[in-house]
Enzyme design. Structure first.
Site, short mmCIF file in Angstrom:
data_model
loop_
_atom_site.label_atom_id
_atom_site.label_comp_id
_atom_site.label_asym_id
_atom_site.label_seq_id
_atom_site.Cartn_x
_atom_site.Cartn_y
_atom_site.Cartn_z
N LYS A 186 -61.49 26.05 41.47
CA LYS A 186 -61.24 27.27 40.97
C LYS A 186 -62.54 28.03 40.74
O LYS A 186 -63.61 27.71 39.71
CB LYS A 186 -60.43 27.29 39.76
N GLY A 237 -69.80 26.12 32.00
CA GLY A 237 -69.34 27.44 31.55
C GLY A 237 -69.63 27.56 30.07
O GLY A 237 -70.52 26.74 29.61
N THR A 239 -69.55 27.13 25.95
CA THR A 239 -69.33 26.29 25.04
C THR A 239 -67.64 26.48 24.49
O THR A 239 -66.99 25.52 24.29
CB THR A 239 -70.21 26.22 23.87
N GLU A 259 -70.32 20.89 31.18
CA GLU A 259 -71.88 21.22 31.20
C GLU A 259 -71.80 22.65 30.75
O GLU A 259 -71.31 23.78 31.48
CB GLU A 259 -72.34 21.16 32.75
N CYS A 293 -77.98 28.44 32.80
CA CYS A 293 -77.52 27.57 31.60
C CYS A 293 -78.92 26.92 31.10
O CYS A 293 -79.13 26.88 29.86
CB CYS A 293 -76.79 26.48 31.68
N GLU A 391 -76.96 31.71 22.64
CA GLU A 391 -77.32 31.85 23.82
C GLU A 391 -77.23 33.39 24.24
O GLU A 391 -76.00 33.79 24.67
CB GLU A 391 -76.65 30.86 24.67
#
Length: 489
Positions: A186, A237, A239, A259, A293, A391
């Site tokens: 997806k 993606g 957290t 991840e 990331c 982030e």
């Protein structure tokens, strides 16, 4: 992201159409009955429609993947590797045709879109060349033999992000298929079109049902993580979404690899070579508009180098040409979506408003519909500023001073994230001794963000669960079986 009804084209005008043939399900390209808009972040306006999958589409894909799993598993690793290489070669051949679609839905410059497609193909070949055979744990005349056999898990559900829609998806495709699993992929609802275009290439390579690619909104991801016909979820993606996936997947004890986000710190020691540091961090912090990331998201610089570093970094960053990715002279595109654009604007405004903050370059925010923010460097912030602690995932970089290395290490480690970090010094052994004390899944020395297929990658703390890439990452797509044999007679 909401799905539109079948007559949605009448609402938005006939000019808005779907540039792809549909989802790839059981070897066929299935046109959607419903559609949703895909926005060009350079304009802030929809430019195309994407078919939106239903739960029945997912059920059909899962059934096809489950049906084909035994035959795919029975093929040799060499055979699976050859088909992956064929698929990769077709991606490279089609890169010039698919790249404009990727640029329009993502925003990145056209040459970078082409590069993403070609480098994705390169990594697919590298990942499928890593040995994944069985192992002998013990072979002892008195105690007997112990064998470790690795079997495919079955059906893998892969959920890809929007920052590198093709590269990060194809890494998952290669790992899942090479290890003998079948797959349902997806793409992000923000960037589905180029992935569906790539899926059309896969149809002519793999047996029906081995790889299925389905686009849909956020609710589709929830269907996947709870679906009883899927044995593993691999997700890249945020957290927050990763935690939801872990909770959802627990009901069926799915294997998971997550991840997740990072707030990567760069630690520039007082003996660092700025001729190396400045270009390295200018790239790692601002490439892809900071939407990586493992990008550098905060920099701690020894007090004696701070001012010179900031001055030189600002000059390097000012060389970027911000603009629509379809324009030939652009080197930096917009933020990918309005949600991320608003998030980074909030971090930027909050940082600028703090006492002592200084914008050394950049700080301009687009007001004309596109999601552009000029590359920005800010100094004078404390560690508790949200721009430092969270982030930002955008082209806004805080630079902080330190005088004591141990204090800097403690400040860097005082974070819920632990994906990556880097240490910069002319003395590699000194840098190594510092790197070992940083709580991050990967620490680079005198470079940042190097991505290597044969090296495991993942995060500590809130930055992830498990590893991708390397033999360790490939093993996470397989189940370990121990076979214990008696001593030889």
């Amino acid at each position: 992201m909401q799905s539109a009804q079948k007559d949605h084209r009448q609402d938005v005008g006939e000019a808005l159409t779907s540039p792809v043939q549909g989802h790839l399900i059981d070897g066929e390209l299935r046109a959607g009955a419903d559609f949703y808009e895909v926005v060009n972040p350079a304009t802030g306006r929809a430019f195309a429609l994407c078919p939106s999958a239903t739960q029945q589409d997912l059920d059909d894909a899962a059934a096809a993947a489950r049906r084909e799993a035994p035959a795919w598993r029975a093929r040799s690793a060499e055979d699976r590797r050859a088909l992956i290489a064929d698929f990769a070669d077709r991606m490279v051949a089609a890169a010039a045709d698919i790249a404009p679609l990727l640029t329009q839905e993502h925003g990145k410059p056209l040459e970078q879109a082409k590069f993403e497609l070609t480098v994705a193909a390169h990594h697919m070949k590298q990942l499928s060349a890593i040995p994944i055979g069985d192992e002998v744990l013990r072979d002892d005349e008195a105690k007997g033999r112990v064998l470790m056999r690795y079997h495919p898990l079955g059906v893998v559900g892969a959920i890809a992000p929007w920052n590198f829609p093709i590269a990060l998806a194809m890494h998952k495709v290669a790992q899942a298929l090479y290890t003998g699993n079948t797959l349902i992929l997806k793409p992000s609802p923000f960037t589905p079109l180029a992935t569906l275009a790539v899926a059309a290439l896969a149809r002519d390579v793999f047996p029906a049902g081995v790889i299925n690619v389905i686009a849909g909104g956020n609710e589709f991801g929830a269907w996947m993580t709870s679906h009883p016909g899927i044995d593993k979820i691999t997700f890249t993606g945020s957290t927050e979404t990763g935690k939801k996936i872990m909770a959802s997947a627990s009901a069926t004890l799915k294997r998971i690899t997550l991840e997740l986000g990072g707030n990567d710190a760069a630690l520039v020691l007082d003996d660092a070579d700025l001729d190396v540091v400045v270009p390295g961090l200018a790239r790692s912090a601002f490439y892809n508009s900071g939407q990586i990331c493992m990008a550098t998201k905060r920099v701690y610089v020894a007090d004696s180098l701070h001012d010179a570093f900031v001055e030189r970094l600002a000059k390097a960053v000012e060389q970027h040409r911000l603009g629509d990715g379809m324009q030939a002279n652009s080197t930096l595109g917009p933020l990918q979506n309005v949600v991320q654009f608003d998030k980074v604007k909030t971090y930027l405004a909050g940082a600028v408003a703090r006492d002592g903050a200084q914008v050394k370059t950049g700080g301009q925010v687009s007001q004309d519909g596109g999601y552009f923010i000029t590359p920005t460097i800010i100094t004078g912030l404390d560690d508790d500023a949200p721009l430092v602690r969270e982030e930002q995932f955008g082209p806004v970089l805080p630079v902080l001073r330190f005088t004591d290395v141990e204090d800097a290490v403690a400040r860097i480690n005082d974070s819920r994230f632990g994906l990556g970090a880097s240490v910069w010094s002319r003395d590699v052994e000194r840098a190594l001794s510092v790197a070992e004390r940083l709580n991050a899944g990967t620490v680079w020395v005198n470079r940042h963000g190097v991505n290597e297929s044969e090296v495991p990658f993942g995060g500590m703390k809130d930055s992830g669960y498990g590893r991708e890439h390397g033999q360790m990452g490939l093993r996470s797509y397989m189940e370990l079986q121990v076979i214990s044999l008696p001593p030889r007679a």
